[in-house]
Design an enzyme around this catalytic site. Structure first.
Site, PDB file in Angstrom:
ATOM      1  N   SER A 163      -4.834   0.845  -4.498  1.00 14.21           N
ATOM      2  CA  SER A 163      -4.472   2.066  -3.792  1.00 14.21           C
ATOM      3  C   SER A 163      -4.767   3.273  -4.693  1.00 14.21           C
ATOM      4  O   SER A 163      -5.889   3.405  -5.169  1.00 14.21           O
ATOM      5  CB  SER A 163      -3.007   2.001  -3.354  1.00 14.21           C
ATOM      6  OG  SER A 163      -2.704   3.011  -2.418  1.00 14.21           O
ATOM      7  N   ARG A 233       8.399   9.517   3.297  1.00 15.31           N
ATOM      8  CA  ARG A 233       8.307   8.083   3.017  1.00 15.31           C
ATOM      9  C   ARG A 233       8.180   7.275   4.304  1.00 15.31           C
ATOM     10  O   ARG A 233       7.435   6.288   4.350  1.00 15.31           O
ATOM     11  CB  ARG A 233       9.534   7.627   2.239  1.00 15.31           C
ATOM     12  CG  ARG A 233       9.512   6.161   1.844  1.00 15.31           C
ATOM     13  CD  ARG A 233       8.316   5.839   0.981  1.00 15.31           C
ATOM     14  NE  ARG A 233       8.446   4.534   0.331  1.00 15.31           N
ATOM     15  CZ  ARG A 233       7.581   4.042  -0.535  1.00 15.31           C
ATOM     16  NH1 ARG A 233       6.509   4.741  -0.848  1.00 15.31           N
ATOM     17  NH2 ARG A 233       7.780   2.869  -1.102  1.00 15.31           N
ATOM     18  N   ASP A 332      -5.618  -3.882   6.398  1.00 17.09           N
ATOM     19  CA  ASP A 332      -5.317  -2.528   5.934  1.00 17.09           C
ATOM     20  C   ASP A 332      -5.741  -1.497   6.979  1.00 17.09           C
ATOM     21  O   ASP A 332      -6.890  -1.481   7.422  1.00 17.09           O
ATOM     22  CB  ASP A 332      -6.068  -2.267   4.626  1.00 17.09           C
ATOM     23  CG  ASP A 332      -5.496  -1.100   3.827  1.00 17.09           C
ATOM     24  OD1 ASP A 332      -4.886  -0.206   4.429  1.00 17.09           O
ATOM     25  OD2 ASP A 332      -5.683  -1.103   2.599  1.00 17.09           O
ATOM     26  N   HIS A 362      -1.795  -2.570   4.238  1.00 13.33           N
ATOM     27  CA  HIS A 362      -2.182  -2.035   2.937  1.00 13.33           C
ATOM     28  C   HIS A 362      -1.344  -2.601   1.797  1.00 13.33           C
ATOM     29  O   HIS A 362      -1.871  -2.878   0.708  1.00 13.33           O
ATOM     30  CB  HIS A 362      -2.049  -0.509   2.979  1.00 13.33           C
ATOM     31  CG  HIS A 362      -2.454   0.179   1.710  1.00 13.33           C
ATOM     32  ND1 HIS A 362      -3.746   0.155   1.224  1.00 13.33           N
ATOM     33  CD2 HIS A 362      -1.733   0.916   0.813  1.00 13.33           C
ATOM     34  CE1 HIS A 362      -3.815   0.848   0.093  1.00 13.33           C
ATOM     35  NE2 HIS A 362      -2.604   1.313  -0.174  1.00 13.33           N
ATOM     36  N   ASP A 363      -0.058  -2.779   2.010  1.00  8.85           N
ATOM     37  CA  ASP A 363       0.816  -3.276   0.949  1.00  8.85           C
ATOM     38  C   ASP A 363       0.479  -4.690   0.501  1.00  8.85           C
ATOM     39  O   ASP A 363       1.070  -5.193  -0.461  1.00  8.85           O
ATOM     40  CB  ASP A 363       2.280  -3.221   1.398  1.00  8.85           C
ATOM     41  CG  ASP A 363       2.935  -1.883   1.078  1.00  8.85           C
ATOM     42  OD1 ASP A 363       2.278  -1.038   0.447  1.00  8.85           O
ATOM     43  OD2 ASP A 363       4.102  -1.685   1.477  1.00  8.85           O
TER      44      ASP A 363
END
EC number: 2.3.1.31
Length: 382
Positions: A163, A233, A332, A362-363
């Site tokens: 990332s 967030r 992702d 993505h994580d």
């Protein structure tokens, strides 16, 4: 969050006698005055960093790992009681084997986890706040090069990150190709896309629109811009996860004991996915500074390895001597796999993209990085 205390002065001249701290223990390097890419100046920048393993005699076994947006230098546990964010990947006998390699990770300038950032104090003892300079990924790398000099590392065996960390290690290779042997870029691109900038802008706006933001100078106030940071967030976390994972985990289910449908007022209950986002927001607000979130987010928005080189292609042409490993997460939706494919093909020596297969999005670069173990052992850490 100030970092101007407990600072140990290291520089290249004293690196030969450096007394390395135990694995996974935060230390600090005072790097001196620094002029940022866009012209801002700080009189003294401190980098918080951690190391694992032992640097060999010719300093040929050094590996640099760069953290993501709200990450930090604590990659692996080491002798710390706190778990690291890549504990299953970095350590004795693991993919990045700290019995063989000397691993270094630094907190990015502008953050709030040990390096100089907006909450740090100026020479008059006041937080920099809104006066903190605009920071870029290039600034991060140029300061990290000072850390490498202080540690006696002329060439990294490998620079590795996912990332924003992937953006940083790619920038490392472009900025200092003569100092990078291998570059591992995971779930990252050569430049931020319009969509990535758009997602980031919404997060930044959420913080700036918080009434408690006070133009960035809120440190002495009773209230912090926690609501804005929490909303930022929430927006970010939606992009970090994939729709199928959210559907399987939560669907339309209500949070236990709450009724999200049918309430006649605004105090309705929540869906489970709402509770999940609230939880993620609360965790970040408890450990992160809103100004640092803005600084690092805007650094990522400005990410462009071509800046200063004429174009991305010209910048990548500098990398003929660097061995690349490019990886993407197949689900992702923030850093699309197609973007990794374009990067891999644009390198002077094109490579095959290695995929992390994960339903979460993505994580996956955090949760499933061990999937790359065999390929990395063959191509990088042989």
């Amino acid at each position: 969050m100030s970092v101007e205390t407990d600072v140990v002065l290291y520089d290249a001249e004293t690196a030969q006698t450096l007394d390395y701290a135990p694995d996974g223990i935060l230390r600090h390097l005072r790097t001196g005055e620094y002029t940022f890419e866009t012209g801002g100046v700080l009189p003294d920048v401190v980098l918080g960093f951690e190391t694992w393993g032992t640097l060999n005699e010719d300093a040929s076994n050094a590996v640099y790992i760069a953290h993501a947006l709200t990450g930090d230098s604590h990659v692996a546990r080491g002798l710390s009681t706190e778990p690291g964010w890549w504990d299953g990947f970095v350590g004795p006998g693991k993919t990045v084997d700290t019995d063989r390699y000397f691993v270094v990770s630094a907190n990015m300038v502008g953050g709030c986890s040990g390096s100089t950032g907006p909450a740090s104090l100026d020479p008059d003892g006041k937080p920099w706040g809104s006066r903190f300079p605009f920071t870029t990924i290039k600034d991060s790398v140029r300061l990290e090069a000072r850390l490498a000099d202080a540690l006696g590392i002329k060439v990294w065996h490998t620079v590795l990150g996912g990332s924003m960390g992937g953006a940083r290690v790619l920038e490392w290779a472009v900025e200092f190709p003569e100092r990078v042997k291998n570059c591992v870029v995971v779930a990252a691109t050569a430049e931020s896309s319009a969509e990535q900038i758009a997602f980031a802008q919404a997060q930044s706006a959420a913080i700036r629109l918080d009434p408690d933001f006070a133009g960035g100078d809120y440190y002495a106030n009773d209230n912090l811009p926690s609501a804005g940071l929490g909303l930022a967030r929430r927006i970010a976390h939606i992009t970090y996860r994939a729709e199928p994972e959210l559907e399987v985990r939560f669907g339309r289910a209500a949070q236990e004991g709450e009724a999200p449908v049918g309430s006649a007022n605004l105090n309705r209950g929540r869906y489970q996915v709402e509770s999940y986002l609230d939880h993620q927001a609360g965790k970040l607000v408890g450990r992160f500074d809103a100004n640092s979130y803005l600084v690092l987010t805007e650094a990522l928005m400005s990410h462009d390895v071509g800046r200063g080189h004429g174009s991305v292609q010209t910048a990548l042409a500098r990398l003929s001597s660097v061995n690349f490993f490019v990886s993407a997460v197949d689900s992702d939706r923030l850093y699309w796999p197609e973007q990794s494919e374009r990067l891999a093909k644009a390198l002077p020596n094109p490579v095959e993209v290695r995929y992390i297969t994960s339903p979460i999005g993505h994580d996956g670069f955090l949760t499933d990085i061990e999937q790359l173990g065999d390929a990395l052992a063959e191509q990088i850490f042989s």
